[in-house]
Design a protein around this motif. Structure first.
Motif, PDB file in Angstrom:
ATOM      1  N   ASN A 192      43.033  31.334  25.127  1.00  0.00           N
ATOM      2  CA  ASN A 192      41.602  31.585  24.952  1.00  0.00           C
ATOM      3  C   ASN A 192      41.161  32.868  25.642  1.00  0.00           C
ATOM      4  O   ASN A 192      40.266  33.571  25.148  1.00  0.00           O
ATOM      5  CB  ASN A 192      40.790  30.398  25.455  1.00  0.00           C
ATOM      6  CG  ASN A 192      40.880  29.203  24.516  1.00  0.00           C
ATOM      7  OD1 ASN A 192      41.023  29.371  23.310  1.00  0.00           O
ATOM      8  ND2 ASN A 192      40.817  28.005  25.061  1.00  0.00           N
ATOM      9  N   ALA A 193      41.785  33.176  26.763  1.00  0.00           N
ATOM     10  CA  ALA A 193      41.455  34.427  27.441  1.00  0.00           C
ATOM     11  C   ALA A 193      41.846  35.623  26.567  1.00  0.00           C
ATOM     12  O   ALA A 193      41.117  36.622  26.495  1.00  0.00           O
ATOM     13  CB  ALA A 193      42.168  34.507  28.785  1.00  0.00           C
ATOM     14  N   THR A 194      42.990  35.503  25.892  1.00  0.00           N
ATOM     15  CA  THR A 194      43.426  36.589  25.012  1.00  0.00           C
ATOM     16  C   THR A 194      42.496  36.706  23.807  1.00  0.00           C
ATOM     17  O   THR A 194      42.183  37.823  23.354  1.00  0.00           O
ATOM     18  CB  THR A 194      44.882  36.366  24.559  1.00  0.00           C
ATOM     19  OG1 THR A 194      45.711  36.155  25.709  1.00  0.00           O
ATOM     20  CG2 THR A 194      45.401  37.573  23.793  1.00  0.00           C
ATOM     21  N   ARG A 195      42.055  35.578  23.275  1.00  0.00           N
ATOM     22  CA  ARG A 195      41.069  35.618  22.184  1.00  0.00           C
ATOM     23  C   ARG A 195      39.822  36.357  22.633  1.00  0.00           C
ATOM     24  O   ARG A 195      39.277  37.203  21.898  1.00  0.00           O
ATOM     25  CB  ARG A 195      40.684  34.197  21.756  1.00  0.00           C
ATOM     26  CG  ARG A 195      41.717  33.478  20.909  1.00  0.00           C
ATOM     27  CD  ARG A 195      41.204  32.107  20.487  1.00  0.00           C
ATOM     28  NE  ARG A 195      40.105  32.241  19.538  1.00  0.00           N
ATOM     29  CZ  ARG A 195      38.977  31.535  19.567  1.00  0.00           C
ATOM     30  NH1 ARG A 195      38.775  30.654  20.524  1.00  0.00           N
ATOM     31  NH2 ARG A 195      38.048  31.711  18.654  1.00  0.00           N
ATOM     32  N   PHE A 196      39.359  36.039  23.843  1.00  0.00           N
ATOM     33  CA  PHE A 196      38.175  36.714  24.379  1.00  0.00           C
ATOM     34  C   PHE A 196      38.429  38.221  24.490  1.00  0.00           C
ATOM     35  O   PHE A 196      37.585  39.045  24.093  1.00  0.00           O
ATOM     36  CB  PHE A 196      37.825  36.136  25.750  1.00  0.00           C
ATOM     37  CG  PHE A 196      36.836  36.954  26.523  1.00  0.00           C
ATOM     38  CD1 PHE A 196      35.472  36.816  26.295  1.00  0.00           C
ATOM     39  CD2 PHE A 196      37.260  37.883  27.472  1.00  0.00           C
ATOM     40  CE1 PHE A 196      34.555  37.588  26.994  1.00  0.00           C
ATOM     41  CE2 PHE A 196      36.348  38.650  28.172  1.00  0.00           C
ATOM     42  CZ  PHE A 196      34.991  38.500  27.933  1.00  0.00           C
ATOM     43  N   ALA A 197      39.597  38.584  25.035  1.00  0.00           N
ATOM     44  CA  ALA A 197      39.901  40.006  25.223  1.00  0.00           C
ATOM     45  C   ALA A 197      39.949  40.742  23.886  1.00  0.00           C
ATOM     46  O   ALA A 197      39.420  41.855  23.762  1.00  0.00           O
ATOM     47  CB  ALA A 197      41.230  40.159  25.956  1.00  0.00           C
ATOM     48  N   LEU A 198      40.565  40.120  22.887  1.00  0.00           N
ATOM     49  CA  LEU A 198      40.648  40.762  21.574  1.00  0.00           C
ATOM     50  C   LEU A 198      39.262  40.937  20.954  1.00  0.00           C
ATOM     51  O   LEU A 198      38.990  41.942  20.283  1.00  0.00           O
ATOM     52  CB  LEU A 198      41.566  39.959  20.655  1.00  0.00           C
ATOM     53  CG  LEU A 198      43.062  40.018  21.008  1.00  0.00           C
ATOM     54  CD1 LEU A 198      43.848  39.002  20.182  1.00  0.00           C
ATOM     55  CD2 LEU A 198      43.619  41.416  20.793  1.00  0.00           C
ATOM     56  N   LEU A 199      38.392  39.955  21.151  1.00  0.00           N
ATOM     57  CA  LEU A 199      37.021  40.085  20.650  1.00  0.00           C
ATOM     58  C   LEU A 199      36.297  41.225  21.356  1.00  0.00           C
ATOM     59  O   LEU A 199      35.554  42.000  20.721  1.00  0.00           O
ATOM     60  CB  LEU A 199      36.264  38.769  20.845  1.00  0.00           C
ATOM     61  CG  LEU A 199      36.647  37.622  19.906  1.00  0.00           C
ATOM     62  CD1 LEU A 199      35.992  36.327  20.362  1.00  0.00           C
ATOM     63  CD2 LEU A 199      36.242  37.939  18.468  1.00  0.00           C
ATOM     64  N   LYS A 200      36.502  41.327  22.668  1.00  0.00           N
ATOM     65  CA  LYS A 200      35.875  42.399  23.425  1.00  0.00           C
ATOM     66  C   LYS A 200      36.424  43.761  23.007  1.00  0.00           C
ATOM     67  O   LYS A 200      35.671  44.736  22.879  1.00  0.00           O
ATOM     68  CB  LYS A 200      36.085  42.192  24.934  1.00  0.00           C
ATOM     69  CG  LYS A 200      35.188  41.140  25.555  1.00  0.00           C
ATOM     70  CD  LYS A 200      33.738  41.632  25.625  1.00  0.00           C
ATOM     71  CE  LYS A 200      32.828  40.635  26.319  1.00  0.00           C
ATOM     72  NZ  LYS A 200      31.412  41.114  26.320  1.00  0.00           N
ATOM     73  N   LEU A 201      37.743  43.837  22.833  1.00  0.00           N
ATOM     74  CA  LEU A 201      38.359  45.116  22.468  1.00  0.00           C
ATOM     75  C   LEU A 201      37.928  45.554  21.075  1.00  0.00           C
ATOM     76  O   LEU A 201      37.654  46.731  20.829  1.00  0.00           O
ATOM     77  CB  LEU A 201      39.883  45.007  22.542  1.00  0.00           C
ATOM     78  CG  LEU A 201      40.477  44.744  23.932  1.00  0.00           C
ATOM     79  CD1 LEU A 201      41.984  44.536  23.828  1.00  0.00           C
ATOM     80  CD2 LEU A 201      40.170  45.884  24.898  1.00  0.00           C
ATOM     81  N   GLY A 202      37.889  44.581  20.166  1.00  0.00           N
ATOM     82  CA  GLY A 202      37.486  44.901  18.800  1.00  0.00           C
ATOM     83  C   GLY A 202      38.608  45.557  18.016  1.00  0.00           C
ATOM     84  O   GLY A 202      39.602  46.030  18.569  1.00  0.00           O
ATOM     85  N   LEU A 247      37.197  48.107  29.387  1.00  0.00           N
ATOM     86  CA  LEU A 247      38.047  47.618  28.295  1.00  0.00           C
ATOM     87  C   LEU A 247      39.476  48.137  28.437  1.00  0.00           C
ATOM     88  O   LEU A 247      40.434  47.411  28.149  1.00  0.00           O
ATOM     89  CB  LEU A 247      37.458  48.022  26.937  1.00  0.00           C
ATOM     90  CG  LEU A 247      36.134  47.342  26.555  1.00  0.00           C
ATOM     91  CD1 LEU A 247      35.635  47.847  25.207  1.00  0.00           C
ATOM     92  CD2 LEU A 247      36.284  45.818  26.534  1.00  0.00           C
ATOM     93  N   GLN A 248      39.622  49.374  28.882  1.00  0.00           N
ATOM     94  CA  GLN A 248      40.979  49.903  29.094  1.00  0.00           C
ATOM     95  C   GLN A 248      41.695  49.103  30.184  1.00  0.00           C
ATOM     96  O   GLN A 248      42.869  48.772  30.059  1.00  0.00           O
ATOM     97  CB  GLN A 248      40.916  51.386  29.477  1.00  0.00           C
ATOM     98  CG  GLN A 248      40.492  52.316  28.361  1.00  0.00           C
ATOM     99  CD  GLN A 248      41.550  52.453  27.263  1.00  0.00           C
ATOM    100  OE1 GLN A 248      42.714  52.087  27.437  1.00  0.00           O
ATOM    101  NE2 GLN A 248      41.132  52.981  26.108  1.00  0.00           N
ATOM    102  N   THR A 249      40.957  48.782  31.235  1.00  0.00           N
ATOM    103  CA  THR A 249      41.560  47.981  32.306  1.00  0.00           C
ATOM    104  C   THR A 249      41.865  46.569  31.819  1.00  0.00           C
ATOM    105  O   THR A 249      42.918  45.993  32.144  1.00  0.00           O
ATOM    106  CB  THR A 249      40.615  47.935  33.525  1.00  0.00           C
ATOM    107  OG1 THR A 249      40.371  49.267  33.976  1.00  0.00           O
ATOM    108  CG2 THR A 249      41.225  47.114  34.656  1.00  0.00           C
ATOM    109  N   LEU A 250      40.942  46.026  31.028  1.00  0.00           N
ATOM    110  CA  LEU A 250      41.179  44.695  30.468  1.00  0.00           C
ATOM    111  C   LEU A 250      42.444  44.698  29.621  1.00  0.00           C
ATOM    112  O   LEU A 250      43.290  43.785  29.737  1.00  0.00           O
ATOM    113  CB  LEU A 250      39.973  44.278  29.617  1.00  0.00           C
ATOM    114  CG  LEU A 250      40.028  42.883  28.997  1.00  0.00           C
ATOM    115  CD1 LEU A 250      39.942  41.811  30.074  1.00  0.00           C
ATOM    116  CD2 LEU A 250      38.888  42.707  27.980  1.00  0.00           C
ATOM    117  N   TYR A 251      42.609  45.705  28.791  1.00  0.00           N
ATOM    118  CA  TYR A 251      43.823  45.804  27.965  1.00  0.00           C
ATOM    119  C   TYR A 251      45.076  45.887  28.833  1.00  0.00           C
ATOM    120  O   TYR A 251      46.071  45.184  28.589  1.00  0.00           O
ATOM    121  CB  TYR A 251      43.753  47.031  27.048  1.00  0.00           C
ATOM    122  CG  TYR A 251      45.063  47.272  26.335  1.00  0.00           C
ATOM    123  CD1 TYR A 251      45.385  46.562  25.180  1.00  0.00           C
ATOM    124  CD2 TYR A 251      46.005  48.162  26.840  1.00  0.00           C
ATOM    125  CE1 TYR A 251      46.607  46.737  24.543  1.00  0.00           C
ATOM    126  CE2 TYR A 251      47.227  48.345  26.214  1.00  0.00           C
ATOM    127  CZ  TYR A 251      47.527  47.634  25.065  1.00  0.00           C
ATOM    128  OH  TYR A 251      48.742  47.807  24.445  1.00  0.00           O
TER     129      TYR A 251
END
Length: 978
Positions: A666-676, A758-762
């Motif tokens: 779920n955290a990865t789903r969130f990150a992918l949504l944020k990254l777009g 977002l870069q750091t999140l990635y």
């Protein structure tokens, strides 16, 4: 989709983690792509970073996947995947053991069930062909199951202990060792299993401890027939030519038919008048001499007179050698008595036991039977009672092999961990006995030794001079001609096979092509690690080391890591009869309670044991076993691994790691949504220099996790390795950083700030999944494949992506210290909200004693608010700025405090009433103890009890004082702080 094709991830991610869906297809793709094969350069050379080679413990071909397999695969594969990602050339070699005794027994049962025939009806060659057919049809099932666990084996190098490569090495070893005199022929006592009709090594014999009399069943006898064990039978021998009698005691009265002496202590006054005399055997025509022996006889035990049966007892055998006594074998191979037993010939051994007692009674020689604590030797394969039996066999001289194996540990060429296993190593090797390697089977490596029969000459099969060894029959014939020049002879190959552990002892180098100096042998030997359970340290590991040094001149691996044995959640040994055996597939896929019960019926348990096991399953798994998936199981087994001898496996903890997988999902789903879909990661993972405090902190923690995980894996310390990666994901990335950056990653946030976050999140997800991959290969591959790629990234799979390394540009002690203050402020806010039950729309203030503190709190306020559930607003107050009335406070340090507005949010009267009820309850408890303490005669109560009561009174008083203080605080808040 064809097997081996890459998984199609074009569909949106599922709402939650489903292990069966995630694990599908990846393994076949990894295997098809060759990711598990050793990575070498264009010229075939291994990596400059070295090699990491693990010869996996080969499971039995008859075996079924069990939790022990899951343990060693989880540990070994974590190390292999970690090293592969580090750029080391890795080789993880799979294989299977032919399991001579077990496999032959399975096929013999199948043959009897299907046709009523025995192997002897078929003949050796036809039966062996039948076993090969069985192996090819059913024997690979365990290897298919092992794939479910994600083991990154190089299947192109899969080995079997009876394949051509290992067979060649086995024959070579036997011939060399026989030429060197290390293997020799001798008639000695062996451990004989009548049920299986074969010899066993000492390590294959279990010792059943009896505290006294016990009626037991014996394999091969009717299941309702029981025999007496754990007793001493006393009976008398009549002294020849006199009216004297001498009473002896024995736990195996049936062996008295092979008695060739009665031993007494030379200093025992009771028997000095019998020295040099003989007793008359009551059932066979034989005199039994009285001998004196101060080694074998304990005057205080029993009657002080010991019957001596050299052919059926190890201690008596030594007595027989000291006194030159004959050894009279009573037994046929099938457990019946032979002609040496006189009137008992043809009877089965435990029927003789009963009959002898009756016949002794009839002759007036029986004295009595008394309980006797003892150990009964049991065949670990069949459960039969082992019988010492005199047999001509092939033996290995172990002492000259053991000394170099011990020296390798002393001088540091071989490291054994944990240290308790090293102590076991020396204790066993210092007292090692010669190893009987003959097995009376057809399935296995037939011994490459040939008896030379010369017509007209007597040929003693127990005399090694009459035997020659040969890698081939032609070589054996040439050797026989050289030994017996000019003689006509016939060669007769030994019908026995070698002990399965003999070929398994060659595993680390035989699977690489030894005795040939193959390319694999040159590159990958010695191997890097032998990881196994401590329970086979001597069965297998010691033999590999002894044979490896002897045959190759090198220790076959520099490290031995002995993992713990798995017990159930209550610490009990896993046993079918307890119903607590855990099938890894059940943990992966899930199992209902009924399906667990149904499996019990498929085994060999009797109805009483099934009932007991069924009850045990209902207690341990009342709702069955939930589906946890491979990744959760692997992670749990690694997390459990420590230096202890055993671990208690709790399925609920495994299921907890399934929830952790769901958190990562779920955290990865969130990150992918944020990254777009349009996000493009920077070309490398270096910081830009514009990172916020939270970003600098999480990158610092990422570097720490990479450092700690690699350090722990390098030291094979799996618990801290899993703790490091689990802690980073759960408590730092998910619980803190993701929450903290939510306000600055919204579409309307400052573009530069948002891009940096977002870069750091990635970076955290890209590197974090790599950190997790060695333990959880499936879910990490599935999620990593969904992430966008840096332009510099060429790895097609996370399997071969670079493992995170600590980076100097991520190290930021100041950011860590500052962010700890942020977390402390948030923790104080959460604590206040919980204490006053303000769970939504809370208003908080951060009071600061300095301008620097105010600037810090103001800058971090929005982020702090995300870390406090239900926080509606948070304000940083300047030094000296008044805190609004009606606030509760909690200091963070001597310069910062957090205040929660509670006035208007809390029913103070109700809260005070609750506290007063607690005080009243404590007062009553205190009064009760004080009443006891004041009662007459209390001074006679034991001091420990009086001290405990006094501690209770003090504790109740302290709790009441704290509660009264809380009432005062509530009254102050109720009044608005006025």
């Amino acid at each position: 989709m064809p097997a081996g094709d890459k998984k199609d991830l074009s569909m949106p991610m599922a709402d939650g983690y489903e292990p069966a869906a995630v694990e599908a297809e990846w393994y076949a793709w990894w295997e098809q792509q060759g990711y598990f094969e050793p990575a070498t350069d264009a010229s075939g050379e291994v990596s400059a970073k070295g090699t990491f080679v693990v010869p996996t413990p080969p499971p039995n071909v008859t075996g079924k996947l069990h939790i022990g397999h899951a343990m060693f695969i989880a540990i070994q594969d974590a190390l292999v995947r970690w090293n592969r990602m580090r750029g080391v050339t890795t080789l993880f070699i799979p294989g299977c053991d032919h399991a001579g005794i077990s496999t032959q027994a399975v096929v013999e049962k199948q043959l009897a069930k299907q046709s009523g025939l025995t192997r002897h009806d078929l003949g050796r060659d036809a039966f062996v062909d039948m076993v090969w057919d069985w192996k090819n049809e059913y024997g690979s099932s365990i290897m298919k199951q092992i794939r479910r666990l994600g083991a990154s084996y190089d299947w192109t190098r899969e080995r079997f202990t009876l394949d051509e490569m290992v067979s060649r090495a086995t024959n070579e070893t036997f011939v060399r060792m026989m030429d060197d005199g290390v293997i020799y022929r001798s008639s000695r006592l062996v451990n004989w299993c009548h049920y299986l009709n074969t010899t066993l090594s000492n390590l294959e014999v279990e010792q059943l401890e009896l505290t006294g009399r016990k009626m037991m069943t014996v394999p091969g006898y009717p299941p309702n027939e029981r025999f007496e064990f754990g007793v001493l039978v006393h009976f008398a021998y009549e002294i020849e030519g006199t009216s004297d009698r001498i009473i002896v005691a024995t736990t195996r009265v049936e062996t008295m038919l092979g008695d060739t002496a009665i031993a007494v202590h030379p200093n025992d006054e009771r028997y000095k008048h019998l020295h040099g005399k003989s007793a008359r055997h009551p059932f066979v025509d034989r005199l039994v001499p009285i001998v004196t022996d101060d080694v074998a006889v304990d005057m205080a035990f029993g009657t002080g007179a010991v019957k001596i049966t050299p052919a059926h007892d190890y201690n008596d055998y030594e007595v027989g050698k000291r006194h030159g006594l004959p050894s009279i074998n009573l037994l046929n191979d099938d457990g019946t008595y032979n002609d040496n037993a006189g009137p008992y010939a043809g009877m089965r051994r435990f029927h003789v036991r009963r009959q002898i007692v009756e016949d002794l009674k009839a002759k007036g020689l029986y004295v009595d039977t008394t309980p006797n604590p003892m150990t009964v030797p049991i065949c670990s394969k069949s459960g039969d009672i082992i019988e010492p039996l005199m047999k001509p066999q092939w033996w290995v001289k172990c002492a000259p092999l053991a000394e170099p194996a011990m020296q390798a540990v002393r001088d540091g060429r071989l490291e054994i961990t944990p240290s308790v296993s090293e102590k076991d190593w020396f204790r066993w090797l210092e007292n090692i006995q010669d190893w009987c390697i003959s097995r009376q089977l057809w399935w296995g490596h037939r011994i490459p030794a040939y008896l030379v029969r010369i017509p007209g000459r007597e040929c003693d099969p127990s005399d090694g001079h009459n035997w020659v060894a040969g890698r081939t029959e032609a070589e054996a014939r040439a050797r026989a001609e050289a030994r017996f020049p000019g003689a006509a002879f016939e060669l007769e190959q030994d019908p026995d096979v070698l002990d399965t552990w003999f070929s398994s002892g060659l595993w680390p180098f035989a699977i690489l092509g030894w005795p040939e100096n193959t390319d694999d042998f040159k590159k990958y030997y010695p191997t890097s690690l032998l990881e196994t359970g401590w329970d086979i340290l001597f069965f297998w590991v010691a033999r590999m080391v002894m044979l490896g040094i002897y045959l190759t001149g090198e220790v076959p691996f520099p490290k031995v890591f002995c993992h713990a044995l798995i017990r159930d959640a209550q610490g009990r040994k896993m046993s079918k009869s307890l119903g607590n055996v855990i099938d890894p597939i059940d943990v992966i896929e899930g199992a209902t309670l009924q399906s667990l019960h149904d499996k019990l019926a498929e085994g060999n348990l009797d109805p009483k044991e099934i009932a007991k096991a069924t009850k045990g399953q209902a207690m341990d798994f009342p709702n069955g076993i939930p589906d946890c998936g491979t990744d959760a199981l692997r992670f749990a087994l690694c997390a459990y691994t420590s230096s202890g001898r055993s671990v208690n496996l709790d399925i609920q903890r495994v299921h907890g790691y399934r929830k952790f997988c769901n958190k990562v999902w779920n955290a990865t789903r969130f990150a992918l949504l944020k990254l777009g879909p349009d996000f493009v990661p920077r070309a490398d993972a270096a910081p830009s220099g514009r990172e916020s405090l939270a970003e600098r902190w999480i990158l610092h923690r990422l570097g720490c996790a990479a450092r700690d995980t690699s350090a722990a894996l390098a030291g094979m310390d799996f618990m801290p390795a899993t703790t490091a990666v689990h802690g980073f994901w759960l408590y730092e990335l998910c619980d803190v950083f993701i929450e903290y950056i939510k306000p600055i990653t919204t579409p309307d946030a400052d573009p530069a700030t948002r891009e940096s976050a977002l870069q750091t999140l990635y970076t955290c997800f890209d590197q974090g999944l790599r950190l997790l991959h060695p333990f959880m290969p499936f879910v990490t591959e599935e999620l990593w494949q969904r992430l966008p790629r840096r332009a510099s990234e060429s790895a097609p799979s996370i399997c071969v992506a670079a493992f995170p390394e600590p980076r100097a540009d991520y190290e930021d002690a100041r950011a860590e210290a500052d962010f700890e203050l942020v977390k402390g402020i948030a923790a104080a806010g959460r604590s206040l909200a919980a204490s006053y039950k303000v769970i939504s729309k809370s208003t908080l203030y951060i009071a600061n004693a300095t301008d620097e503190g105010h600037a810090f709190a103001a800058a971090q306020a929005d982020g702090i608010a995300t870390m406090i559930a239900g926080c509606e607003s948070i304000t940083a107050l300047r030094p000296g700025e008044a805190v609004p009335a009606g606030c509760a406070a909690l200091p963070v340090n001597d310069q910062i405090a957090v205040h929660l507005l509670v006035r208007g949010r809390v029913d103070f009267g109700q809260e005070i009433g609750k506290v007063e009820k607690k005080i009243a309850k404590l007062a009553k408890l205190k009064e009760g103890v004080e009443k006891i303490a004041g009662s007459p005669g209390y001074e006679k109560v034991p001091p420990a009890v009086r001290e405990a009561n006094a501690a209770k009174v003090a504790g109740y008083s302290a709790e009441m004082e704290v509660l009264r203080s809380s009432i005062e605080a509530l009254l102050v808040l109720k009044g608005g702080g006025e």
